[in-house]
Design a protein around this motif. Structure first.
Motif, PDB file in Angstrom:
ATOM      1  N   UNK A 148       0.794  -1.215   0.000  1.00 15.58           N
ATOM      2  CA  UNK A 148       0.000   0.000   0.000  1.00 15.58           C
ATOM      3  C   UNK A 148       0.827   1.265   0.000  1.00 15.58           C
ATOM      4  N   UNK A 149       1.922   1.273   0.754  1.00 18.07           N
ATOM      5  CA  UNK A 149       2.657   2.520   0.935  1.00 18.07           C
ATOM      6  C   UNK A 149       4.158   2.321   0.808  1.00 18.07           C
ATOM      7  N   UNK A 150       4.564   1.157   0.358  1.00 14.12           N
ATOM      8  CA  UNK A 150       5.992   0.835   0.344  1.00 14.12           C
ATOM      9  C   UNK A 150       6.763   1.598  -0.717  1.00 14.12           C
ATOM     10  N   UNK A 151       8.064   1.573  -0.589  1.00 11.28           N
ATOM     11  CA  UNK A 151       8.932   2.321  -1.491  1.00 11.28           C
ATOM     12  C   UNK A 151       9.607   1.407  -2.499  1.00 11.28           C
ATOM     13  N   UNK A 152       9.258   0.130  -2.492  1.00 14.07           N
ATOM     14  CA  UNK A 152       9.976  -0.832  -3.321  1.00 14.07           C
ATOM     15  C   UNK A 152       9.323  -1.000  -4.685  1.00 14.07           C
ATOM     16  N   UNK A 153      10.095  -1.584  -5.572  1.00 13.35           N
ATOM     17  CA  UNK A 153       9.677  -1.777  -6.949  1.00 13.35           C
ATOM     18  C   UNK A 153       9.194  -3.216  -7.146  1.00 13.35           C
ATOM     19  N   UNK A 154       7.874  -3.401  -7.315  1.00 10.60           N
ATOM     20  CA  UNK A 154       7.278  -4.721  -7.517  1.00 10.60           C
ATOM     21  C   UNK A 154       6.890  -4.887  -8.975  1.00 10.60           C
ATOM     22  N   UNK A 155       7.134  -6.073  -9.532  1.00  6.94           N
ATOM     23  CA  UNK A 155       6.781  -6.339 -10.932  1.00  6.94           C
ATOM     24  C   UNK A 155       6.091  -7.698 -11.035  1.00  6.94           C
ATOM     25  N   UNK A 156       5.047  -7.755 -11.864  1.00  4.65           N
ATOM     26  CA  UNK A 156       4.423  -9.034 -12.195  1.00  4.65           C
ATOM     27  C   UNK A 156       5.304  -9.695 -13.251  1.00  4.65           C
ATOM     28  N   UNK A 157       5.480 -11.008 -13.155  1.00  8.13           N
ATOM     29  CA  UNK A 157       6.244 -11.744 -14.161  1.00  8.13           C
ATOM     30  C   UNK A 157       5.376 -11.898 -15.408  1.00  8.13           C
ATOM     31  N   UNK A 158       5.913 -11.551 -16.560  1.00  3.97           N
ATOM     32  CA  UNK A 158       5.137 -11.631 -17.800  1.00  3.97           C
ATOM     33  C   UNK A 158       5.078 -13.059 -18.351  1.00  3.97           C
ATOM     34  N   UNK A 159       5.964 -13.945 -17.889  1.00  3.85           N
ATOM     35  CA  UNK A 159       6.029 -15.302 -18.446  1.00  3.85           C
ATOM     36  C   UNK A 159       5.337 -16.348 -17.585  1.00  3.85           C
ATOM     37  N   UNK A 160       4.537 -15.921 -16.606  1.00  2.73           N
ATOM     38  CA  UNK A 160       3.870 -16.902 -15.759  1.00  2.73           C
ATOM     39  C   UNK A 160       2.432 -17.097 -16.234  1.00  2.73           C
ATOM     40  N   UNK A 161       1.619 -17.816 -15.439  1.00  2.08           N
ATOM     41  CA  UNK A 161       0.261 -18.174 -15.863  1.00  2.08           C
ATOM     42  C   UNK A 161      -0.809 -17.205 -15.384  1.00  2.08           C
ATOM     43  N   UNK A 162      -0.568 -16.500 -14.285  1.00  2.97           N
ATOM     44  CA  UNK A 162      -1.553 -15.540 -13.781  1.00  2.97           C
ATOM     45  C   UNK A 162      -0.846 -14.493 -12.928  1.00  2.97           C
ATOM     46  N   UNK A 163      -1.531 -13.380 -12.673  1.00  4.37           N
ATOM     47  CA  UNK A 163      -0.986 -12.297 -11.858  1.00  4.37           C
ATOM     48  C   UNK A 163      -1.464 -12.397 -10.423  1.00  4.37           C
ATOM     49  N   UNK A 197      -4.701 -19.991   2.893  1.00  7.92           N
ATOM     50  CA  UNK A 197      -6.028 -20.243   3.445  1.00  7.92           C
ATOM     51  C   UNK A 197      -6.798 -21.128   2.486  1.00  7.92           C
ATOM     52  N   UNK A 198      -7.392 -22.189   2.999  1.00  7.17           N
ATOM     53  CA  UNK A 198      -8.176 -23.089   2.161  1.00  7.17           C
ATOM     54  C   UNK A 198      -7.490 -24.429   2.001  1.00  7.17           C
ATOM     55  N   UNK A 199      -8.284 -25.457   1.753  1.00 13.59           N
ATOM     56  CA  UNK A 199      -7.751 -26.796   1.613  1.00 13.59           C
ATOM     57  C   UNK A 199      -7.105 -26.978   0.244  1.00 13.59           C
ATOM     58  N   UNK A 200      -5.931 -27.596   0.206  1.00 16.01           N
ATOM     59  CA  UNK A 200      -5.197 -27.849  -1.042  1.00 16.01           C
ATOM     60  C   UNK A 200      -5.078 -26.594  -1.898  1.00 16.01           C
ATOM     61  N   UNK A 201      -4.762 -25.465  -1.244  1.00 18.37           N
ATOM     62  CA  UNK A 201      -4.731 -24.189  -1.955  1.00 18.37           C
ATOM     63  C   UNK A 201      -3.504 -24.079  -2.871  1.00 18.37           C
ATOM     64  N   UNK A 202      -2.432 -24.791  -2.548  1.00 15.92           N
ATOM     65  CA  UNK A 202      -1.238 -24.740  -3.392  1.00 15.92           C
ATOM     66  C   UNK A 202       0.010 -24.478  -2.580  1.00 15.92           C
ATOM     67  N   UNK A 203       1.023 -23.893  -3.221  1.00 17.62           N
ATOM     68  CA  UNK A 203       2.312 -23.658  -2.570  1.00 17.62           C
ATOM     69  C   UNK A 203       2.718 -22.209  -2.742  1.00 17.62           C
ATOM     70  N   UNK A 218      -0.476 -24.322 -12.208  1.00 22.54           N
ATOM     71  CA  UNK A 218      -0.144 -23.026 -12.811  1.00 22.54           C
ATOM     72  C   UNK A 218       0.636 -22.188 -11.793  1.00 22.54           C
ATOM     73  N   UNK A 219       1.462 -21.276 -12.303  1.00 20.29           N
ATOM     74  CA  UNK A 219       2.308 -20.450 -11.446  1.00 20.29           C
ATOM     75  C   UNK A 219       2.016 -18.967 -11.648  1.00 20.29           C
ATOM     76  N   UNK A 220       2.110 -18.221 -10.559  1.00 24.66           N
ATOM     77  CA  UNK A 220       2.067 -16.767 -10.621  1.00 24.66           C
ATOM     78  C   UNK A 220       3.261 -16.231  -9.864  1.00 24.66           C
ATOM     79  N   UNK A 221       4.000 -15.305 -10.463  1.00 24.59           N
ATOM     80  CA  UNK A 221       5.216 -14.798  -9.817  1.00 24.59           C
ATOM     81  C   UNK A 221       5.150 -13.285  -9.654  1.00 24.59           C
ATOM     82  N   UNK A 270      -0.699 -23.031  -8.002  1.00 31.16           N
ATOM     83  CA  UNK A 270      -2.105 -23.387  -7.779  1.00 31.16           C
ATOM     84  C   UNK A 270      -2.213 -24.849  -7.381  1.00 31.16           C
ATOM     85  N   UNK A 271      -3.029 -25.118  -6.369  1.00 30.87           N
ATOM     86  CA  UNK A 271      -3.280 -26.487  -5.935  1.00 30.87           C
ATOM     87  C   UNK A 271      -4.591 -27.000  -6.501  1.00 30.87           C
ATOM     88  N   UNK A 272      -5.134 -28.046  -5.856  1.00 31.59           N
ATOM     89  CA  UNK A 272      -6.403 -28.640  -6.303  1.00 31.59           C
ATOM     90  C   UNK A 272      -7.614 -27.913  -5.744  1.00 31.59           C
TER      91      UNK A 272
END
Length: 149
Positions: free
Chosen positions: A7-22, A73-79, A47-50, A126-128
């Motif tokens: 929300x208020x951080x000073x760091x530079x965050x980027x979504x990976x363009x080569x993954x499966x979701x944001x 949170x949630x059963x078999x949510x993933x890693x 599927x992976x999101x980075x 993503x998990x099951x």
């Protein structure tokens, strides 16, 4: 400490363009800002999101501690995994199930040797499960070794 929260951080965050979701912003329960989350129903199993934190000003030959809040949170949510840029092959941190819906704290030591770590990647797999989410919040970088609890 360097505040890299979303929300208020000073760091530079980027979504990976080569993954499966944001990763997407999600409102905090208390209404003070947001965290980044991947809902359980996004994408297909395995599927992976980075989400990448770019670290441009770290001094070589120093130690840092990356502290963050996370929840699975949630059963078999993933890693949820964390990778350092100079150690691409193996995650330096991994969690694959939450005991409950609570937020927990993760800590990772970043040792700057001859090679400088110039990014940290939070990877959600993503998990099951169909309900719940993987969330990350309150990312802080401090100089020196990680404090004991």
């Amino acid at each position: 400490p360097v505040d890299c929260s979303f929300g208020r951080g000073v760091c530079d965050w980027k979504q990976d363009a080569d993954d499966d979701f944001d990763w997407n912003p999600a409102d905090r329960d208390r209404g003070d800002g947001y965290y980044m989350a991947v809902p359980a129903f996004v994408g297909h199993k395995n599927d992976m999101g980075r989400l990448k934190l770019l670290l441009t000003d770290l001094k070589p030959k120093s130690s840092y501690c990356l502290i963050f809040s996370y929840r699975l949170a949630g059963e078999k949510v993933g890693k949820l995994r964390v990778f350092l840029a100079n150690k691409k092959t193996a995650p330096v941190w991994e969690e694959n199930k939450g005991k409950d819906e609570k937020w927990r704290t993760g800590k990772i030591e970043i040792f700057q040797g001859a090679e400088t770590t110039n990014s940290v990647t939070f990877e959600s797999e993503r998990g099951k499960g169909k309900t719940g989410e993987i969330g990350v919040d309150n990312v802080i970088l401090i100089s020196g070794l990680c404090p004991e609890d």
